[in-house]
Design an enzyme around this catalytic site. Structure first.
Site, PDB file in Angstrom:
ATOM      1  N   ASP A 131       0.837  -1.202   0.000  1.00 27.61           N
ATOM      2  CA  ASP A 131       0.000   0.000   0.000  1.00 27.61           C
ATOM      3  C   ASP A 131       0.872   1.253   0.000  1.00 27.61           C
ATOM      4  OD1 ASP A 131       0.921  -0.481   2.583  1.00 27.61           O
ATOM      5  OD2 ASP A 131      -0.998  -0.190   3.579  1.00 27.61           O
ATOM      6  N   ASP A 134       7.362   3.455   3.376  1.00 25.92           N
ATOM      7  CA  ASP A 134       7.705   4.540   4.287  1.00 25.92           C
ATOM      8  C   ASP A 134       9.211   4.397   4.577  1.00 25.92           C
ATOM      9  OD1 ASP A 134       6.013   6.179   6.722  1.00 25.92           O
ATOM     10  OD2 ASP A 134       7.898   5.316   7.340  1.00 25.92           O
ATOM     11  N   THR A 138       9.637  -2.912   5.603  1.00 24.19           N
ATOM     12  CA  THR A 138       8.723  -4.034   5.358  1.00 24.19           C
ATOM     13  C   THR A 138       8.977  -4.654   3.992  1.00 24.19           C
ATOM     14  OG1 THR A 138       7.060  -2.847   6.635  1.00 24.19           O
ATOM     15  CG2 THR A 138       6.289  -4.711   5.355  1.00 24.19           C
ATOM     16  N   LYS A 163       6.593   7.346   0.238  1.00 21.49           N
ATOM     17  CA  LYS A 163       7.054   8.537   0.965  1.00 21.49           C
ATOM     18  C   LYS A 163       8.578   8.462   0.986  1.00 21.49           C
ATOM     19  CE  LYS A 163       3.561   8.559   4.642  1.00 21.49           C
ATOM     20  NZ  LYS A 163       3.417   8.324   6.085  1.00 21.49           N
ATOM     21  N   ASP A 194      -4.847   2.030   6.754  1.00 17.03           N
ATOM     22  CA  ASP A 194      -5.598   2.268   7.974  1.00 17.03           C
ATOM     23  C   ASP A 194      -4.942   3.290   8.878  1.00 17.03           C
ATOM     24  OD1 ASP A 194      -3.417   0.482   8.701  1.00 17.03           O
ATOM     25  OD2 ASP A 194      -4.414   0.304  10.637  1.00 17.03           O
TER      26      ASP A 194
HETATM   27  P1  IMP Z   1       7.766   0.752   6.293  1.00 14.72           P
HETATM   28  O1  IMP Z   1       8.151  -0.657   6.677  1.00 14.72           O
HETATM   29  O2  IMP Z   1       8.326   1.758   7.260  1.00 14.72           O
HETATM   30  O3  IMP Z   1       8.100   1.087   4.861  1.00 14.72           O
HETATM   31  O4  IMP Z   1       6.236   0.871   6.531  1.00 14.72           O
HETATM   32  C1  IMP Z   1       5.323   0.406   5.644  1.00 14.72           C
HETATM   33  C2  IMP Z   1       4.025   0.101   6.356  1.00 14.72           C
HETATM   34  O5  IMP Z   1       3.720   1.121   7.316  1.00 14.72           O
HETATM   35  C3  IMP Z   1       2.902   0.099   5.357  1.00 14.72           C
HETATM   36  O6  IMP Z   1       2.618  -1.193   4.916  1.00 14.72           O
HETATM   37  C4  IMP Z   1       1.757   0.678   6.155  1.00 14.72           C
HETATM   38  O7  IMP Z   1       1.054  -0.366   6.771  1.00 14.72           O
HETATM   39  C5  IMP Z   1       2.375   1.514   7.229  1.00 14.72           C
HETATM   40  N1  IMP Z   1       2.312   2.962   6.923  1.00 14.72           N
HETATM   41  C6  IMP Z   1       3.330   3.804   6.644  1.00 14.72           C
HETATM   42  N2  IMP Z   1       2.902   5.056   6.413  1.00 14.72           N
HETATM   43  C7  IMP Z   1       1.552   4.998   6.549  1.00 14.72           C
HETATM   44  C8  IMP Z   1       0.512   5.998   6.415  1.00 14.72           C
HETATM   45  O8  IMP Z   1       0.711   7.187   6.121  1.00 14.72           O
HETATM   46  N3  IMP Z   1      -0.765   5.539   6.618  1.00 14.72           N
HETATM   47  C9  IMP Z   1      -1.063   4.246   6.926  1.00 14.72           C
HETATM   48  N4  IMP Z   1      -0.126   3.294   7.047  1.00 14.72           N
HETATM   49  C10 IMP Z   1       1.172   3.668   6.873  1.00 14.72           C
HETATM   50 MG    MG Z   2       0.568  -2.024   6.012  1.00 18.87          MG
END
Ligand code: IMP
Ligand code: MG
Length: 217
Positions: A131, A134, A138, A163, A194
């Site tokens: 989705d 960030d 993940t 982002k 969410d």
């Molecule tokens: P990462 O592992 O830091 O890249 O985070 C990714 C996960 O964080 C995504 O799969 C989302 O579930 C969650 N996430 C990051 N930013 C947002 C946001 O603005 N809204 C909702 N979920 C977010």
């Molecule tokens: Mg997620």
């Protein structure tokens, strides 16, 4: 080509769902950031690119690995768009991964709950579908797990939102293969994403009101 979303958003006047201000300004929503019309138009463009790349690579079978729960809506709509664009058959796999708990700061830990490595995904073209990216933890951890079994060349990362300003230092150079929209560093919800398990059902991507950003404060 990437689409950069300004903080005031991309709102189409002929939106699929008519949303007036009173219905938008409910449940912590500040404003529509990306309207459903923009989202569906962009998904069609991504699907065409995916289908063209699959054709160029002689791919006869696509494997979707959809990251639950956030990417369920995006992944399923994208699959329909790939079909409509004349793409190869798709096999669906779902993996549950979470780096965010109930609050809005990344825990840094990525929990993966799935048998997708043992169930066996194909090896021609695998789309890891998120989705939002960030910090990048993940999706790139999942990709690492998958490369234990599959040629990394076959794995493509596809995300609705990105982002890049939040990317972890060591993941700065890694870019998704297919990106819907690049958004500013704000917390968003809707179209599967969410906020503490709410707002996934919105047909658009919403910017949340300031107080929602700091709900754990
Ligand atoms: P990462 O592992 O830091 O890249 O985070 C990714 C996960 O964080 C995504 O799969 C989302 O579930 C969650 N996430 C990051 N930013 C947002 C946001 O603005 N809204 C909702 N979920 C977010
Ligand atoms: Mg997620």
């Amino acid at each position: 080509m990437s689409i950069q979303v300004p903080i005031e958003g991309l709102v189409h006047s002929n939106d699929t769902f008519e949303v007036d201000d009173s219905s938008v300004n409910r449940r912590g929503i500040a404003h529509v950031l990306i309207s459903s019309t923009y989202i569906s138009g962009r998904i069609k463009e991504l699907a065409k690119r995916i289908v063209a790349d699959a054709a160029a690579g002689g791919v006869s079978q696509l494997d979707f690995v959809i990251v639950l729960k956030g990417a369920a809506m995006f992944g399923n709509v994208l699959a329909q768009a790939v079909w409509a664009a004349g793409g190869p058959p798709i096999r669906f796999n779902y993996v549950k991964a979470a780096s965010y708990g109930m609050d809005m700061t990344s825990s840094g830990e990525v929990a993966v709950q799935s048998d997708f490595l043992t169930e066996g995904v194909g090896s021609e073209m695998i789309l890891l579908i998120e989705d939002i990216i960030d910090s990048g933890l993940t999706i790139f951890r999942l990709k690492d797990r998958l490369t234990e079994k599959v040629d990394p060349e076959a794995i493509k990362i596809c995300t609705l939102l990105d982002k890049p300003s939040r990317r972890q230092e060591e993941l700065k150079d890694v870019e998704p293969d297919y990106t819907g929209f690049i958004i500013p560093d704000i917390f968003v919800a809707g179209f599967g994403l969410d906020c503490a398990e709410c707002l996934r059902e919105l047909p658009f991507v919403a910017a949340l009101r300031e107080e929602e950003f700091h709900s754990d404060a």
